[in-house]
Design an enzyme around this catalytic site. Sequence first.
Site, PDB file in Angstrom:
ATOM      1  N   TYR A 184      34.469  44.439  27.171  1.00 18.62           N
ATOM      2  CA  TYR A 184      33.223  45.039  26.705  1.00 18.62           C
ATOM      3  C   TYR A 184      33.383  46.502  26.306  1.00 18.62           C
ATOM      4  CZ  TYR A 184      30.497  40.968  28.055  1.00 18.62           C
ATOM      5  OH  TYR A 184      29.986  39.709  28.132  1.00 18.62           O
ATOM      6  N   ASP A 206      37.415  30.656  37.296  1.00 18.60           N
ATOM      7  CA  ASP A 206      37.080  29.269  36.945  1.00 18.60           C
ATOM      8  C   ASP A 206      36.689  28.487  38.187  1.00 18.60           C
ATOM      9  OD1 ASP A 206      39.690  29.787  37.672  1.00 18.60           O
ATOM     10  OD2 ASP A 206      40.577  28.232  36.418  1.00 18.60           O
ATOM     11  N   LYS A 260      40.956  36.585  37.136  1.00 18.59           N
ATOM     12  CA  LYS A 260      41.857  35.545  36.634  1.00 18.59           C
ATOM     13  C   LYS A 260      43.255  36.167  36.683  1.00 18.59           C
ATOM     14  CE  LYS A 260      42.414  31.454  34.755  1.00 18.59           C
ATOM     15  NZ  LYS A 260      42.255  30.233  35.554  1.00 18.59           N
TER      16      LYS A 260
END
Length: 361
Positions: free
Chosen positions: A124, A225, A191
């Site tokens: 972002y 996830d 992640k």
Amino acid sequence: MTHKVTLIPGDGIGPEVTFAARRCIEATGVKIEWEEAIAGEEALQKTGELLPEETLESIKRNKVCLKGPITTPIGSGFRSVNVAIRQALDLYACLRPAKSYPGVKSSYKDIDLVVVRENSEDLYAGIEFEEGKTATLEVIAEIEREAGKKIRLGSAVSIKPISRFASERIAVFAFEYAMRFKRRKITVVTKANIMKFTDGLFLNVAREVAKRYAGKIVFEEALVDNMAMQLVQKPHNFDILLLPNLYGDILSDLCAGLVGGLGVAPGANFGDGIAVFEAVHGSAPKYKGMNKVNPTAMILSGALMLRYIQEGKAADKLETAVKEVIAEGKDVTYDLKPAPDDHTAAGTQEMANAIISRIKK
Ligand code: NAD
């Protein structure tokens, strides 16, 4: 004591929900001197700018702001006025509590989660290279030279910067928040098994900060996830989630969904000694001026604001009143009724009136 607070009504449904929130906050008896400032469409019309410098100055001066949602005009060159405010004031921590209120339609009960999202970097950061541009081809060539990996022809590229500095300040924010509000556990979500350097750094720094709070706050790690699945299967296992910007954005919407959606999801953005409180939802332009939408998310953002300015009792009073009105299910907006076309649904201001009556009881 009178608190000075900047109030930005915003666009679309913004003025209606901020007006409702302002009335409810005032009903708690806390003395607030509101300094109205403009941003978004109204500001563009009046000043030619979407985010006038005076508005930023007002927030900097008062250090606290209650802000309505602002429409992002398509093709204005601005990614988002909201992102611009966060960047200009370095509001690096985004806080989104997701709490169950009996009476709100949801498949889950008794959820009490807090999402702490890093707000200043990651994908972002807005560092993007468009397909086919010279700069993009140069960046791709440089990456291929340095990383020894091929990037497919005709690619666009977004950069994901994650720094030790920003990772540390957001981790400290999450732990300090946990201490102040007596929470039990922080789960850092990344992640890092794939993005070893960026997410890996965020995770390592969180581990280092966690050591300082050992014995006080439980610390856990999860992959994003897997976290998405666990949140759907067993959300009660979690307390505070600490995430980099992109995963934080996605999972905070998931958490809002667990407790009944946008109408009841409050939020806040914090920098050092400065804070802007706003609902998670946007300006819902199609409902503008209809006195129809749910003011709860904005009112609960006001409760977060009251806690921040050390008016905890007033915040409790406000939150309890909201809870009671929702639980009773009578004076609530269409989205909280069993069917959206329920003709007994209250308007935005009527729901606020019911909350005010409870506060004053
Ligand atoms: P939105 O949140 O404005 O609306 C999506 C839908 O959610 C609405 O059509 C409505 O059905 C429902 N909804 C939203 N708020 C509600 C409320 N208080 N009560 C009942 N139902 C409600 O999202 P969008 O349509 O994607 O965005 C509209 C504009 O808002 C865009 O310009 C976007 O950029 C902007 N936006 C601003 C903010 C912000 O100011 N922080 C956040 C998100 C989106």
